[in-house]
Design a protein around this motif. Structure first.
Motif, PDB file in Angstrom:
ATOM      1  N   MET A 134       0.843  -1.199   0.000  1.00  0.00           N
ATOM      2  CA  MET A 134       0.000   0.000   0.000  1.00  0.00           C
ATOM      3  C   MET A 134       0.871   1.240   0.000  1.00  0.00           C
ATOM      4  SD  MET A 134      -1.280   0.264   3.967  1.00  0.00           S
ATOM      5  CE  MET A 134      -1.911   1.895   3.703  1.00  0.00           C
ATOM      6  N   PRO A 135       0.409   2.322  -0.588  1.00  0.00           N
ATOM      7  CA  PRO A 135       1.179   3.558  -0.542  1.00  0.00           C
ATOM      8  C   PRO A 135       1.098   4.163   0.848  1.00  0.00           C
ATOM      9  CG  PRO A 135      -0.908   3.930  -1.627  1.00  0.00           C
ATOM     10  CD  PRO A 135      -0.817   2.456  -1.370  1.00  0.00           C
ATOM     11  N   TYR A 136       2.206   4.706   1.297  1.00  0.00           N
ATOM     12  CA  TYR A 136       2.209   5.373   2.592  1.00  0.00           C
ATOM     13  C   TYR A 136       1.772   6.808   2.422  1.00  0.00           C
ATOM     14  CZ  TYR A 136       4.422   1.272   4.456  1.00  0.00           C
ATOM     15  OH  TYR A 136       4.669  -0.012   4.832  1.00  0.00           O
ATOM     16  N   PRO A 137       1.195   7.404   3.453  1.00  0.00           N
ATOM     17  CA  PRO A 137       0.677   8.772   3.330  1.00  0.00           C
ATOM     18  C   PRO A 137       1.790   9.777   3.137  1.00  0.00           C
ATOM     19  CG  PRO A 137       0.570   8.012   5.606  1.00  0.00           C
ATOM     20  CD  PRO A 137       0.949   6.828   4.776  1.00  0.00           C
ATOM     21  N   THR A 138       1.491  10.798   2.399  1.00  0.00           N
ATOM     22  CA  THR A 138       2.465  11.854   2.170  1.00  0.00           C
ATOM     23  C   THR A 138       2.373  12.895   3.266  1.00  0.00           C
ATOM     24  OG1 THR A 138       0.879  13.050   0.825  1.00  0.00           O
ATOM     25  CG2 THR A 138       2.365  11.582  -0.321  1.00  0.00           C
ATOM     26  N   ILE A 139       3.426  13.683   3.388  1.00  0.00           N
ATOM     27  CA  ILE A 139       3.430  14.772   4.342  1.00  0.00           C
ATOM     28  C   ILE A 139       2.680  15.938   3.741  1.00  0.00           C
ATOM     29  CG2 ILE A 139       4.907  16.417   5.569  1.00  0.00           C
ATOM     30  CD1 ILE A 139       7.041  14.247   5.642  1.00  0.00           C
ATOM     31  N   SER A 140       1.713  16.462   4.478  1.00  0.00           N
ATOM     32  CA  SER A 140       0.938  17.582   3.956  1.00  0.00           C
ATOM     33  C   SER A 140       1.808  18.813   3.823  1.00  0.00           C
ATOM     34  CB  SER A 140      -0.250  17.871   4.867  1.00  0.00           C
ATOM     35  OG  SER A 140       0.199  18.246   6.148  1.00  0.00           O
ATOM     36  N   TRP A 153       6.334  18.547  -2.862  1.00  0.00           N
ATOM     37  CA  TRP A 153       7.602  18.025  -2.345  1.00  0.00           C
ATOM     38  C   TRP A 153       7.290  16.651  -1.767  1.00  0.00           C
ATOM     39  CZ3 TRP A 153      12.460  18.179  -2.954  1.00  0.00           C
ATOM     40  CH2 TRP A 153      13.358  17.795  -1.965  1.00  0.00           C
ATOM     41  N   TYR A 154       7.693  15.593  -2.467  1.00  0.00           N
ATOM     42  CA  TYR A 154       7.263  14.253  -2.116  1.00  0.00           C
ATOM     43  C   TYR A 154       8.000  13.723  -0.898  1.00  0.00           C
ATOM     44  CZ  TYR A 154       4.671  13.908  -6.462  1.00  0.00           C
ATOM     45  OH  TYR A 154       3.768  14.113  -7.462  1.00  0.00           O
ATOM     46  N   SER A 155       7.214  13.197   0.028  1.00  0.00           N
ATOM     47  CA  SER A 155       7.779  12.468   1.150  1.00  0.00           C
ATOM     48  C   SER A 155       8.310  11.136   0.653  1.00  0.00           C
ATOM     49  CB  SER A 155       6.693  12.230   2.194  1.00  0.00           C
ATOM     50  OG  SER A 155       7.053  11.185   3.067  1.00  0.00           O
ATOM     51  N   ALA A 156       9.343  10.656   1.313  1.00  0.00           N
ATOM     52  CA  ALA A 156       9.867   9.335   0.955  1.00  0.00           C
ATOM     53  C   ALA A 156       8.802   8.261   1.129  1.00  0.00           C
ATOM     54  CB  ALA A 156      11.090   9.013   1.807  1.00  0.00           C
ATOM     55  N   TYR A 157       7.853   8.479   2.030  1.00  0.00           N
ATOM     56  CA  TYR A 157       6.798   7.507   2.281  1.00  0.00           C
ATOM     57  C   TYR A 157       5.834   7.390   1.107  1.00  0.00           C
ATOM     58  CZ  TYR A 157       8.191   7.744   7.205  1.00  0.00           C
ATOM     59  OH  TYR A 157       8.893   7.686   8.378  1.00  0.00           O
ATOM     60  N   ALA A 158       5.861   8.338   0.176  1.00  0.00           N
ATOM     61  CA  ALA A 158       4.860   8.378  -0.885  1.00  0.00           C
ATOM     62  C   ALA A 158       5.088   7.325  -1.961  1.00  0.00           C
ATOM     63  CB  ALA A 158       4.846   9.763  -1.528  1.00  0.00           C
ATOM     64  N   TYR A 159       6.280   6.762  -2.027  1.00  0.00           N
ATOM     65  CA  TYR A 159       6.615   5.862  -3.134  1.00  0.00           C
ATOM     66  C   TYR A 159       6.119   4.449  -2.843  1.00  0.00           C
ATOM     67  CZ  TYR A 159       9.479   9.747  -4.625  1.00  0.00           C
ATOM     68  OH  TYR A 159       9.895  10.990  -5.018  1.00  0.00           O
ATOM     69  N   GLU A 160       5.362   3.903  -3.796  1.00  0.00           N
ATOM     70  CA  GLU A 160       4.785   2.580  -3.607  1.00  0.00           C
ATOM     71  C   GLU A 160       5.805   1.472  -3.819  1.00  0.00           C
ATOM     72  OE1 GLU A 160       0.921   1.836  -5.288  1.00  0.00           O
ATOM     73  OE2 GLU A 160       0.598   3.978  -5.599  1.00  0.00           O
ATOM     74  N   ASP A 161       6.740   1.661  -4.741  1.00  0.00           N
ATOM     75  CA  ASP A 161       7.767   0.659  -4.972  1.00  0.00           C
ATOM     76  C   ASP A 161       8.703   0.610  -3.762  1.00  0.00           C
ATOM     77  OD1 ASP A 161       9.433  -1.080  -6.958  1.00  0.00           O
ATOM     78  OD2 ASP A 161      10.868   0.385  -6.161  1.00  0.00           O
ATOM     79  N   GLU A 162       8.859  -0.561  -3.174  1.00  0.00           N
ATOM     80  CA  GLU A 162       9.621  -0.679  -1.930  1.00  0.00           C
ATOM     81  C   GLU A 162      11.076  -0.271  -2.112  1.00  0.00           C
ATOM     82  OE1 GLU A 162      10.636  -3.962   1.582  1.00  0.00           O
ATOM     83  OE2 GLU A 162       9.579  -4.578  -0.248  1.00  0.00           O
ATOM     84  N   GLY A 163      11.688  -0.691  -3.208  1.00  0.00           N
ATOM     85  CA  GLY A 163      13.078  -0.326  -3.445  1.00  0.00           C
ATOM     86  C   GLY A 163      13.257   1.178  -3.566  1.00  0.00           C
ATOM     87  N   ARG A 164      12.369   1.820  -4.313  1.00  0.00           N
ATOM     88  CA  ARG A 164      12.447   3.281  -4.472  1.00  0.00           C
ATOM     89  C   ARG A 164      12.196   3.967  -3.135  1.00  0.00           C
ATOM     90  NH1 ARG A 164      11.309   7.310  -8.372  1.00  0.00           N
ATOM     91  NH2 ARG A 164      12.075   9.257  -7.438  1.00  0.00           N
ATOM     92  N   ARG A 165      11.233   3.453  -2.375  1.00  0.00           N
ATOM     93  CA  ARG A 165      10.903   4.061  -1.093  1.00  0.00           C
ATOM     94  C   ARG A 165      12.105   4.004  -0.144  1.00  0.00           C
ATOM     95  NH1 ARG A 165       6.575   1.504  -0.257  1.00  0.00           N
ATOM     96  NH2 ARG A 165       7.255  -0.081   1.199  1.00  0.00           N
ATOM     97  N   LYS A 166      12.771   2.854  -0.093  1.00  0.00           N
ATOM     98  CA  LYS A 166      13.930   2.729   0.790  1.00  0.00           C
ATOM     99  C   LYS A 166      15.070   3.644   0.341  1.00  0.00           C
ATOM    100  CE  LYS A 166      13.154  -1.957   2.529  1.00  0.00           C
ATOM    101  NZ  LYS A 166      13.673  -3.343   2.603  1.00  0.00           N
ATOM    102  N   ALA A 167      15.279   3.740  -0.962  1.00  0.00           N
ATOM    103  CA  ALA A 167      16.339   4.615  -1.465  1.00  0.00           C
ATOM    104  C   ALA A 167      16.055   6.069  -1.110  1.00  0.00           C
ATOM    105  CB  ALA A 167      16.480   4.446  -2.979  1.00  0.00           C
ATOM    106  N   GLU A 168      14.786   6.470  -1.236  1.00  0.00           N
ATOM    107  CA  GLU A 168      14.419   7.842  -0.902  1.00  0.00           C
ATOM    108  C   GLU A 168      14.559   8.107   0.595  1.00  0.00           C
ATOM    109  OE1 GLU A 168      13.735  10.309  -2.888  1.00  0.00           O
ATOM    110  OE2 GLU A 168      13.729   9.181  -4.771  1.00  0.00           O
TER     111      GLU A 168
END
Length: 572
Positions: free
Chosen positions: A1-7, A526-541
């Motif tokens: 699931m996608p994680y919530p972004t920072i408002s 300005w995207y939060s690292a939590y916003a990325y659904e792909d796990e690899g991309r999310r961890k890299a961010e």
């Protein structure tokens, strides 16, 4: 699931429209305005007078590269944000952007709003960098950098996610305290954690951890509020061992552990004994930081001088307490968020900040931190319990450059009009919110580029502009109607009203046809690292974000303009 972004910004807050209109002078918007060189601005930043450096770009573009003390004040949103950021009309303002693309239009709008001392950074951020000065990425950088300085200089103790997990598995005497606002806590939290936003920590810790042998672990989504929160409790002298969770919930996910969602655990209010103890601790903290108390007469004097010296008056209690009753004219700024994002509340440097102190705890601990890094003069005012109060959310004055308004359209009427055809919807609020869900068929553009939607509308279409609650939509619709001579209307109540009526919505996931209707990309996001659904991309961010935060200490050293005056409470 996608994680919530920072408002971001204030787009989701409830706004009361206290509109003030100024004479429309299109020539002022087109004209060039006085320029200040990078060297002259650098001197002004280091100098002693009040100064507001405003970046006219949307937050996404701003966050990629900006001056340390620049505050995002997007051209298309100035009407709704500027009165809060820079309340004094004769404040010295320098407007910047990337390369003078938007700055002159923003300067012209500010002049029409009644600001009198407005200039533009010659060559923008690119020229600043070319002159050899430091450029920063990210948002709320002064506050986040301050958190890193705290850990670097005071050696705030921390615990890893793996060690915390082991404590929990063994059933050790440990409590996890999440220092973020409740809405962020509900989105995601460490299993078993209890929410206690930053300014509430000293106030409520006696109820959370009454046993002095309990290990207190403070966490947030990343680093800043974990560090500041833990050091707040340490400075206050609570008997417990206190540590921050190194790298917060990011570290928890990177270690392969699951987060909770939808939790409602909130720290209880303190009893009389716990509050008395908290009050004593907070008073010592504020006193060591040199925070001054003022009475009603001194506050009245500050208010009379507000035309020559900027005054911000903040109520640092929870939004719910503020809405239940606050001093007339005071703004809501929950203490933890005020420290975490000072530049989002006070756009003028070296101003006066007065915090309303209702309980002798929360304002004192907040003021102590502001006094150590913000560059403002910080004061405490004890509110008279008998003083008249206003109820409701914070009102926001919306400035206007034209007396013209766009007609309103009700959500049900728009829905019926869509069924018949001949209508185009322009959403100008947030591309992040648009991607999550929007009025079917709508196009998204940032406010200053709303005219792009006209290229996709039929020649006789009704154009309906929408935003979070309709306030920004009215500003944009009026300007678009004036400039295009089209039938442009504003959606009454905006997207919130549409959703409340249960009308249909569609999402815009990447690669979809709806995503192609985002006409201005991610300029505003300005995207939060939590916003990325792909796990690899999310961890890299996440790794990139954490490295960025840690690197801020070195950047501050190169920049040289953030005057931090840390108090080491370990010393007598």
């Amino acid at each position: 699931m996608p994680y919530p972004t920072i408002s971001f910004f204030f787009s989701a807050m409830t706004i009361t429209d206290l509109t003030q209109t100024f004479a429309d002078d299109p020539a002022a918007a087109r004209a060039d305005h006085p320029r200040v060189s990078p060297a002259a601005l650098k001197d002004a930043i280091a100098g002693g007078g009040e100064l507001a450096v405003l970046d006219a770009r949307e937050e996404g573009a701003f966050a990629r590269a900006h001056l340390l003390f620049a505050v995002p004040a997007p051209l298309g949103r100035l009407e709704t944000v500027i009165d809060r950021l820079v309340p004094r009309r004769n404040t010295r303002i320098v407007v910047t952007d990337l390369a003078e693309d938007l700055a002159h239009a923003a300067a012209g709008k500010l002049l029409r709003f009644g600001y009198t001392d407005v200039s533009v950074l010659a060559g923008g951020t690119r020229a600043w960098q070319a002159a050899g000065y430091e450029v920063f990425s990210g948002t709320n950088v002064p506050s986040k950098a301050f958190g890193e300085v705290i850990e670097h200089e005071l050696h705030t103790p921390w615990i890893t996610a793996e060690a915390l997990r082991l404590h929990q598995q063994r059933g050790d005497n440990v409590v996890v305290v999440d220092s973020r606002p409740f809405s962020e806590f509900q989105n995601m939290s460490i299993p078993g954690a209890v929410d206690c936003p930053g300014a509430e920590l000293v106030y409520r810790i006696g109820e959370i951890a009454p046993d002095p042998d309990t290990l207190v672990v403070v966490n947030c989504a990343g680093r800043t509020r974990s560090i500041v929160g833990a050091q707040t409790l340490i400075n206050a002298g609570i008997p417990n061992r206190v540590v921050s969770l190194k790298d917060g919930t990011m570290a928890w996910l990177l270690a392969g552990y699951a987060l909770d969602h939808g939790q409602t655990r909130f720290a209880p209010q303190p009893g009389d004994a716990a509050q008395a103890t908290a009050r004593e601790r907070a008073a010592r903290v504020a006193g060591r930081a040199g925070v001054r108390h003022i009475d009603a007469a001194q506050l009245a004097a500050f208010e009379q001088q507000a035309h020559e010296r900027t005054l911000y008056r903040f109520d640092v209690r929870s939004p719910e307490e503020y809405a239940a009753g606050h001093l007339p004219g005071w703004r809501s700024a929950p203490g933890g968020q005020l420290v975490q994002a000072t530049d989002a509340y006070a756009g003028t440097r070296r101003a006066r900040i007065v915090l309303a102190d209702w309980d002798g705890v929360r304002a004192q601990t907040t003021a102590a931190w502001l006094a150590q890094f913000s560059g403002h003069e910080v004061f405490l005012f004890r509110a008279d319990p008998r003083a008249a109060r206003e109820a409701g959310p914070e009102p926001v004055r919306v400035l206007r450059t034209s007396a013209a308004e766009a007609p309103w359209i009700e959500a049900a009427s728009l829905s019926a009009l869509q069924a018949r055809g001949g209508v185009t919807v322009a959403d100008v609020d947030s591309s992040l919110a648009f991607r999550r869900g929007h009025i079917p068929g709508a196009w998204f553009a940032t406010p200053e580029k709303a005219a792009l939607v006209l290229d996709h509308a039929g020649p006789v279409d009704v154009i309906v502009v929408t935003s979070a609650d309709g306030v920004l939509a009215q500003v944009v619709a009026a300007a678009l109607r004036h400039a295009s001579a089209r039938d442009v209307r504003a959606l009454l109540g905006g997207n919130a009203r549409w959703q409340a009526l249960g009308l249909p919505a569609e999402a815009a996931p990447a690669g979809s046809a709806a995503a192609a209707r985002v006409l201005t990309g991610d300029e505003d996001a300005w995207y939060s690292a939590y916003a990325y659904e792909d796990e690899g991309r999310r961890k890299a961010e996440m790794h990139a974000y954490l490295n960025w935060e840690i690197g801020l200490v070195d950047q501050l050293g190169r920049d040289g303009d953030l005057a931090v005056k840390l108090v080491d409470y370990r010393k007598a």
